[in-house]
Design a protein around this motif. Structure first.
Motif, PDB file in Angstrom:
ATOM      1  N   THR A   1       0.835  -1.178   0.000  1.00 42.03           N
ATOM      2  CA  THR A   1       0.000   0.000   0.000  1.00 42.03           C
ATOM      3  C   THR A   1       0.884   1.248   0.000  1.00 42.03           C
ATOM      4  O   THR A   1       1.806   1.352   0.797  1.00 42.03           O
ATOM      5  CB  THR A   1      -0.919   0.024   1.230  1.00 42.03           C
ATOM      6  N   THR A   2       0.555   2.163  -0.875  1.00 39.88           N
ATOM      7  CA  THR A   2       1.299   3.421  -0.952  1.00 39.88           C
ATOM      8  C   THR A   2       0.778   4.393   0.089  1.00 39.88           C
ATOM      9  O   THR A   2      -0.418   4.650   0.156  1.00 39.88           O
ATOM     10  CB  THR A   2       1.151   4.047  -2.352  1.00 39.88           C
ATOM     11  N   PRO A   3       1.651   4.952   0.905  1.00 35.54           N
ATOM     12  CA  PRO A   3       1.194   5.951   1.885  1.00 35.54           C
ATOM     13  C   PRO A   3       0.755   7.231   1.184  1.00 35.54           C
ATOM     14  O   PRO A   3       1.213   7.536   0.089  1.00 35.54           O
ATOM     15  CB  PRO A   3       2.428   6.199   2.750  1.00 35.54           C
ATOM     16  N   ILE A   4      -0.137   7.956   1.813  1.00 34.90           N
ATOM     17  CA  ILE A   4      -0.571   9.242   1.280  1.00 34.90           C
ATOM     18  C   ILE A   4       0.429  10.302   1.733  1.00 34.90           C
ATOM     19  O   ILE A   4       0.586  10.549   2.928  1.00 34.90           O
ATOM     20  CB  ILE A   4      -1.992   9.601   1.747  1.00 34.90           C
ATOM     21  N   THR A  38       2.674   9.585  -3.942  1.00 33.59           N
ATOM     22  CA  THR A  38       1.262   9.205  -3.995  1.00 33.59           C
ATOM     23  C   THR A  38       0.684   9.428  -5.388  1.00 33.59           C
ATOM     24  O   THR A  38       0.044   8.540  -5.961  1.00 33.59           O
ATOM     25  CB  THR A  38       0.451  10.009  -2.952  1.00 33.59           C
ATOM     26  N   THR A  39       0.887  10.614  -5.961  1.00 33.00           N
ATOM     27  CA  THR A  39       0.334  10.885  -7.291  1.00 33.00           C
ATOM     28  C   THR A  39       1.022  10.032  -8.352  1.00 33.00           C
ATOM     29  O   THR A  39       0.367   9.581  -9.293  1.00 33.00           O
ATOM     30  CB  THR A  39       0.439  12.371  -7.667  1.00 33.00           C
ATOM     31  N   MET A  40       2.314   9.793  -8.208  1.00 29.70           N
ATOM     32  CA  MET A  40       3.025   8.957  -9.177  1.00 29.70           C
ATOM     33  C   MET A  40       2.443   7.544  -9.191  1.00 29.70           C
ATOM     34  O   MET A  40       2.193   6.972 -10.256  1.00 29.70           O
ATOM     35  CB  MET A  40       4.515   8.906  -8.846  1.00 29.70           C
ATOM     36  N   THR A  41       2.180   6.990  -8.021  1.00 29.91           N
ATOM     37  CA  THR A  41       1.598   5.648  -7.939  1.00 29.91           C
ATOM     38  C   THR A  41       0.187   5.640  -8.524  1.00 29.91           C
ATOM     39  O   THR A  41      -0.180   4.722  -9.259  1.00 29.91           O
ATOM     40  CB  THR A  41       1.589   5.156  -6.481  1.00 29.91           C
ATOM     41  N   ALA A  42      -0.605   6.676  -8.210  1.00 28.79           N
ATOM     42  CA  ALA A  42      -1.964   6.761  -8.748  1.00 28.79           C
ATOM     43  C   ALA A  42      -1.936   6.846 -10.275  1.00 28.79           C
ATOM     44  O   ALA A  42      -2.731   6.194 -10.959  1.00 28.79           O
ATOM     45  CB  ALA A  42      -2.695   7.961  -8.158  1.00 28.79           C
ATOM     46  N   ILE A  46      -3.703   4.116 -12.728  1.00 32.73           N
ATOM     47  CA  ILE A  46      -4.738   4.522 -13.691  1.00 32.73           C
ATOM     48  C   ILE A  46      -4.317   4.128 -15.102  1.00 32.73           C
ATOM     49  O   ILE A  46      -5.117   3.616 -15.877  1.00 32.73           O
ATOM     50  CB  ILE A  46      -5.026   6.030 -13.585  1.00 32.73           C
ATOM     51  N   ALA A  47      -3.049   4.357 -15.444  1.00 27.30           N
ATOM     52  CA  ALA A  47      -2.551   3.978 -16.769  1.00 27.30           C
ATOM     53  C   ALA A  47      -2.697   2.474 -16.980  1.00 27.30           C
ATOM     54  O   ALA A  47      -3.108   2.035 -18.060  1.00 27.30           O
ATOM     55  CB  ALA A  47      -1.093   4.401 -16.940  1.00 27.30           C
ATOM     56  N   GLU A  48      -2.393   1.684 -15.975  1.00 28.48           N
ATOM     57  CA  GLU A  48      -2.554   0.227 -16.081  1.00 28.48           C
ATOM     58  C   GLU A  48      -4.016  -0.149 -16.289  1.00 28.48           C
ATOM     59  O   GLU A  48      -4.341  -0.969 -17.155  1.00 28.48           O
ATOM     60  CB  GLU A  48      -2.017  -0.459 -14.822  1.00 28.48           C
ATOM     61  N   CYS A  55      -0.169   8.387 -17.825  1.00 29.87           N
ATOM     62  CA  CYS A  55      -1.287   9.114 -17.225  1.00 29.87           C
ATOM     63  C   CYS A  55      -0.724  10.340 -16.520  1.00 29.87           C
ATOM     64  O   CYS A  55       0.395  10.300 -15.998  1.00 29.87           O
ATOM     65  CB  CYS A  55      -1.999   8.210 -16.218  1.00 29.87           C
ATOM     66  N   LEU A  56      -1.487  11.408 -16.495  1.00 33.41           N
ATOM     67  CA  LEU A  56      -1.095  12.618 -15.796  1.00 33.41           C
ATOM     68  C   LEU A  56      -2.254  13.071 -14.924  1.00 33.41           C
ATOM     69  O   LEU A  56      -3.354  13.294 -15.431  1.00 33.41           O
ATOM     70  CB  LEU A  56      -0.722  13.731 -16.784  1.00 33.41           C
ATOM     71  N   ILE A  57      -2.018  13.175 -13.637  1.00 27.31           N
ATOM     72  CA  ILE A  57      -3.024  13.699 -12.723  1.00 27.31           C
ATOM     73  C   ILE A  57      -2.755  15.195 -12.590  1.00 27.31           C
ATOM     74  O   ILE A  57      -1.622  15.605 -12.348  1.00 27.31           O
ATOM     75  CB  ILE A  57      -2.930  13.012 -11.343  1.00 27.31           C
TER      76      ILE A  57
END
Length: 96
Positions: A1-4, A38-42, A46-48, A55-57
């Motif tokens: 799990t990725t921490p926030i 956090t954003t990098m993991t998200a 999303i790209a997967e 993907c770019l948030i």
């Protein structure tokens, strides 16, 4: 799990680490607006899910709109929008 990660700035252990980062020899984060773990993991997840190359948030709707327009509309290109388009987006389009 990725921490926030809830921070705006990141630190370096020493000046050498900072110089290595600026020269592209050390991977790190610099400022929250430019991304964080956090954003990098998200973005990767999303790209997967979307079977996308990348993907770019974005941190705001205005950032998303201007980035999209600047990347897709060529110099001298035309944009057609409705009158109920977000006012700041219309202002950007008129001066773009």
């Amino acid at each position: 799990t990725t921490p926030i990660v809830q921070t705006a700035t990141f630190t370096f252990e020493n000046t050498a680490e900072l110089i290595a980062y600026q020269e592209g020899r050390y991977q790190s984060f610099e400022y929250g607006r430019y991304g964080n773990p956090t954003t990098m993991t998200a973005e990767q997840k999303i790209a997967e899910m979307e079977v996308a190359e990348d993907c770019l948030i974005s941190s705001s709707g205005m950032y998303a709109a201007t980035t999209m327009l600047m990347s897709l509309v060529p110099p001298g290109g035309h944009i057609v929008t409705t009158t109920d388009c977000y006012r700041r987006t219309r202002q950007f389009i008129q001066t773009f």
